[in-house]
Design a protein around this motif. Structure first.
Motif, PDB file in Angstrom:
ATOM      1  N   VAL A 191      55.166  12.948  77.750  1.00 50.42           N
ATOM      2  CA  VAL A 191      53.948  13.614  77.268  1.00 50.42           C
ATOM      3  C   VAL A 191      54.327  14.738  76.306  1.00 50.42           C
ATOM      4  CG1 VAL A 191      51.942  14.996  77.954  1.00 50.42           C
ATOM      5  CG2 VAL A 191      52.615  13.014  79.330  1.00 50.42           C
ATOM      6  N   VAL A 192      55.358  15.479  76.661  1.00 49.76           N
ATOM      7  CA  VAL A 192      55.831  16.560  75.784  1.00 49.76           C
ATOM      8  C   VAL A 192      56.258  15.977  74.440  1.00 49.76           C
ATOM      9  CG1 VAL A 192      57.547  18.393  75.478  1.00 49.76           C
ATOM     10  CG2 VAL A 192      56.549  17.991  77.743  1.00 49.76           C
ATOM     11  N   ARG A 193      57.014  14.881  74.486  1.00 45.36           N
ATOM     12  CA  ARG A 193      57.477  14.235  73.255  1.00 45.36           C
ATOM     13  C   ARG A 193      56.295  13.814  72.382  1.00 45.36           C
ATOM     14  NH1 ARG A 193      60.262   9.768  75.036  1.00 45.36           N
ATOM     15  NH2 ARG A 193      58.466   8.443  74.668  1.00 45.36           N
ATOM     16  N   HIS A 194      55.275  13.193  73.002  1.00 43.13           N
ATOM     17  CA  HIS A 194      54.108  12.737  72.238  1.00 43.13           C
ATOM     18  C   HIS A 194      53.310  13.908  71.668  1.00 43.13           C
ATOM     19  CE1 HIS A 194      54.635   8.526  72.936  1.00 43.13           C
ATOM     20  NE2 HIS A 194      54.634   8.676  74.252  1.00 43.13           N
ATOM     21  N   LYS A 195      53.128  14.950  72.444  1.00 47.72           N
ATOM     22  CA  LYS A 195      52.373  16.119  71.950  1.00 47.72           C
ATOM     23  C   LYS A 195      53.102  16.780  70.789  1.00 47.72           C
ATOM     24  CE  LYS A 195      48.948  15.968  74.849  1.00 47.72           C
ATOM     25  NZ  LYS A 195      47.610  15.611  74.409  1.00 47.72           N
ATOM     26  N   LEU A 196      54.414  16.930  70.911  1.00 48.70           N
ATOM     27  CA  LEU A 196      55.191  17.534  69.824  1.00 48.70           C
ATOM     28  C   LEU A 196      55.077  16.691  68.558  1.00 48.70           C
ATOM     29  CD1 LEU A 196      58.396  18.702  71.722  1.00 48.70           C
ATOM     30  CD2 LEU A 196      56.581  20.147  70.785  1.00 48.70           C
ATOM     31  N   LYS A 197      55.129  15.378  68.735  1.00 47.92           N
ATOM     32  CA  LYS A 197      55.056  14.488  67.581  1.00 47.92           C
ATOM     33  C   LYS A 197      53.642  14.437  66.984  1.00 47.92           C
ATOM     34  CE  LYS A 197      55.781   9.731  66.176  1.00 47.92           C
ATOM     35  NZ  LYS A 197      55.399   8.412  66.606  1.00 47.92           N
ATOM     36  N   ASP A 198      52.638  14.234  67.834  1.00 44.83           N
ATOM     37  CA  ASP A 198      51.262  14.023  67.352  1.00 44.83           C
ATOM     38  C   ASP A 198      50.596  15.299  66.845  1.00 44.83           C
ATOM     39  OD1 ASP A 198      51.675  11.422  68.120  1.00 44.83           O
ATOM     40  OD2 ASP A 198      50.481  11.569  69.952  1.00 44.83           O
ATOM     41  N   ILE A 199      50.850  16.415  67.501  1.00 48.40           N
ATOM     42  CA  ILE A 199      50.158  17.650  67.135  1.00 48.40           C
ATOM     43  C   ILE A 199      50.974  18.497  66.165  1.00 48.40           C
ATOM     44  CG2 ILE A 199      49.205  19.827  68.021  1.00 48.40           C
ATOM     45  CD1 ILE A 199      48.573  18.263  70.633  1.00 48.40           C
ATOM     46  N   LEU A 200      52.258  18.649  66.463  1.00 47.49           N
ATOM     47  CA  LEU A 200      53.093  19.532  65.645  1.00 47.49           C
ATOM     48  C   LEU A 200      53.963  18.798  64.630  1.00 47.49           C
ATOM     49  CD1 LEU A 200      54.179  21.992  68.485  1.00 47.49           C
ATOM     50  CD2 LEU A 200      52.390  22.314  66.776  1.00 47.49           C
ATOM     51  N   GLU A 201      53.895  17.458  64.664  1.00 45.15           N
ATOM     52  CA  GLU A 201      54.682  16.618  63.758  1.00 45.15           C
ATOM     53  C   GLU A 201      56.184  16.886  63.866  1.00 45.15           C
ATOM     54  OE1 GLU A 201      52.972  16.960  59.847  1.00 45.15           O
ATOM     55  OE2 GLU A 201      51.033  16.191  60.529  1.00 45.15           O
ATOM     56  N   ILE A 202      56.627  17.144  65.111  1.00 45.61           N
ATOM     57  CA  ILE A 202      58.057  17.335  65.389  1.00 45.61           C
ATOM     58  C   ILE A 202      58.537  16.062  66.075  1.00 45.61           C
ATOM     59  CG2 ILE A 202      59.773  18.685  66.644  1.00 45.61           C
ATOM     60  CD1 ILE A 202      57.803  21.059  66.496  1.00 45.61           C
ATOM     61  N   CYS A 203      59.396  15.325  65.397  1.00 44.81           N
ATOM     62  CA  CYS A 203      59.868  14.031  65.902  1.00 44.81           C
ATOM     63  C   CYS A 203      61.290  14.142  66.438  1.00 44.81           C
ATOM     64  CB  CYS A 203      59.828  12.991  64.777  1.00 44.81           C
ATOM     65  SG  CYS A 203      58.195  12.787  64.061  1.00 44.81           S
ATOM     66  N   ASN A 204      61.673  13.136  67.188  1.00 46.50           N
ATOM     67  CA  ASN A 204      63.053  12.983  67.662  1.00 46.50           C
ATOM     68  C   ASN A 204      63.580  14.206  68.401  1.00 46.50           C
ATOM     69  OD1 ASN A 204      63.130  10.425  66.416  1.00 46.50           O
ATOM     70  ND2 ASN A 204      63.680  11.378  64.468  1.00 46.50           N
ATOM     71  N   THR A 205      62.840  14.667  69.404  1.00 43.45           N
ATOM     72  CA  THR A 205      63.301  15.810  70.197  1.00 43.45           C
ATOM     73  C   THR A 205      64.177  15.328  71.344  1.00 43.45           C
ATOM     74  OG1 THR A 205      61.292  15.715  71.527  1.00 43.45           O
ATOM     75  CG2 THR A 205      61.306  17.259  69.664  1.00 43.45           C
ATOM     76  N   SER A 206      65.166  16.121  71.662  1.00 45.67           N
ATOM     77  CA  SER A 206      66.046  15.787  72.782  1.00 45.67           C
ATOM     78  C   SER A 206      65.374  16.170  74.097  1.00 45.67           C
ATOM     79  CB  SER A 206      67.367  16.553  72.652  1.00 45.67           C
ATOM     80  OG  SER A 206      67.150  17.945  72.823  1.00 45.67           O
ATOM     81  N   LEU A 207      65.870  15.603  75.184  1.00 47.21           N
ATOM     82  CA  LEU A 207      65.345  15.946  76.506  1.00 47.21           C
ATOM     83  C   LEU A 207      65.553  17.433  76.777  1.00 47.21           C
ATOM     84  CD1 LEU A 207      64.041  15.114  79.142  1.00 47.21           C
ATOM     85  CD2 LEU A 207      66.317  14.447  79.982  1.00 47.21           C
ATOM     86  N   LYS A 208      66.667  17.965  76.335  1.00 42.40           N
ATOM     87  CA  LYS A 208      66.946  19.391  76.519  1.00 42.40           C
ATOM     88  C   LYS A 208      65.874  20.247  75.821  1.00 42.40           C
ATOM     89  CE  LYS A 208      70.539  22.845  75.679  1.00 42.40           C
ATOM     90  NZ  LYS A 208      71.864  23.101  75.114  1.00 42.40           N
ATOM     91  N   THR A 209      65.492  19.854  74.624  1.00 43.09           N
ATOM     92  CA  THR A 209      64.453  20.573  73.885  1.00 43.09           C
ATOM     93  C   THR A 209      63.116  20.464  74.599  1.00 43.09           C
ATOM     94  OG1 THR A 209      65.569  20.218  71.772  1.00 43.09           O
ATOM     95  CG2 THR A 209      63.217  20.707  71.686  1.00 43.09           C
ATOM     96  N   ARG A 210      62.791  19.278  75.080  1.00 38.63           N
ATOM     97  CA  ARG A 210      61.520  19.085  75.784  1.00 38.63           C
ATOM     98  C   ARG A 210      61.480  19.901  77.078  1.00 38.63           C
ATOM     99  NH1 ARG A 210      62.656  13.870  73.828  1.00 38.63           N
ATOM    100  NH2 ARG A 210      63.181  13.047  75.883  1.00 38.63           N
ATOM    101  N   LYS A 211      62.602  20.000  77.771  1.00 40.01           N
ATOM    102  CA  LYS A 211      62.668  20.840  78.984  1.00 40.01           C
ATOM    103  C   LYS A 211      62.456  22.306  78.621  1.00 40.01           C
ATOM    104  CE  LYS A 211      65.584  17.929  81.882  1.00 40.01           C
ATOM    105  NZ  LYS A 211      66.898  17.786  82.548  1.00 40.01           N
ATOM    106  N   LEU A 212      63.001  22.718  77.509  1.00 42.16           N
ATOM    107  CA  LEU A 212      62.815  24.088  77.039  1.00 42.16           C
ATOM    108  C   LEU A 212      61.339  24.350  76.718  1.00 42.16           C
ATOM    109  CD1 LEU A 212      64.136  26.780  76.213  1.00 42.16           C
ATOM    110  CD2 LEU A 212      64.430  25.812  73.947  1.00 42.16           C
ATOM    111  N   ILE A 213      60.675  23.375  76.138  1.00 39.99           N
ATOM    112  CA  ILE A 213      59.253  23.502  75.822  1.00 39.99           C
ATOM    113  C   ILE A 213      58.440  23.665  77.109  1.00 39.99           C
ATOM    114  CG2 ILE A 213      57.231  22.275  74.913  1.00 39.99           C
ATOM    115  CD1 ILE A 213      59.066  23.377  72.720  1.00 39.99           C
ATOM    116  N   VAL A 214      58.754  22.890  78.137  1.00 38.07           N
ATOM    117  CA  VAL A 214      58.054  23.008  79.420  1.00 38.07           C
ATOM    118  C   VAL A 214      58.267  24.401  80.011  1.00 38.07           C
ATOM    119  CG1 VAL A 214      57.930  22.150  81.795  1.00 38.07           C
ATOM    120  CG2 VAL A 214      58.081  20.532  79.899  1.00 38.07           C
ATOM    121  N   GLU A 215      59.476  24.913  79.925  1.00 35.14           N
ATOM    122  CA  GLU A 215      59.756  26.268  80.421  1.00 35.14           C
ATOM    123  C   GLU A 215      58.986  27.306  79.610  1.00 35.14           C
ATOM    124  OE1 GLU A 215      60.872  29.319  82.695  1.00 35.14           O
ATOM    125  OE2 GLU A 215      61.141  27.202  83.165  1.00 35.14           O
TER     126      GLU A 215
END
Length: 105
Positions: A14-38
């Motif tokens: 869900v984090v990956r899709h939101k980053l891509k669809d809303i912020l147009e940030i593609c190809n995020t690593s799991l580490k980055t997505r965990k940081l976003i959740v934090e």
């Protein structure tokens, strides 16, 4: 933010899709997505704590924060919008902080 904060999938899809669809940030690593959740947790916690402080300020100003004749006054607090209703992490932080602040005062 709520959807990302509540993402329980192993790969935080869900984090990956939101980053891509809303912020147009593609190809995020799991580490980055965990940081976003934090980061969502930090923002929700801060917002809830500020809200709780404001609510307690209103209760104090109206004299509803202290017991009178041995009874604690009951107060209903109404909030507009879906933030409290749908963002469970925010709601938990708000309630916990309000209880904490009332006990301290």
């Amino acid at each position: 933010m709520s959807a990302m904060h509540h993402d329980t999938s192993k790969d935080l899809r869900v984090v990956r899709h939101k980053l891509k669809d809303i912020l147009e940030i593609c190809n995020t690593s799991l580490k980055t997505r965990k940081l976003i959740v934090e980061l969502c947790n930090v923002i929700a916690t801060r917002g809830a704590r500020l809200t709780a402080a404001g609510i307690l300020g209103i209760l104090k100003k109206t004299g509803r924060d202290i017991a009178k004749n041995g009874e604690t006054p009951k107060t209903v607090i109404a909030m507009d919008g879906g933030l409290y209703e749908h963002y469970t992490e925010y709601r938990k932080h708000l309630e916990n902080t309000l209880h904490e602040l009332v006990e301290m005062s």
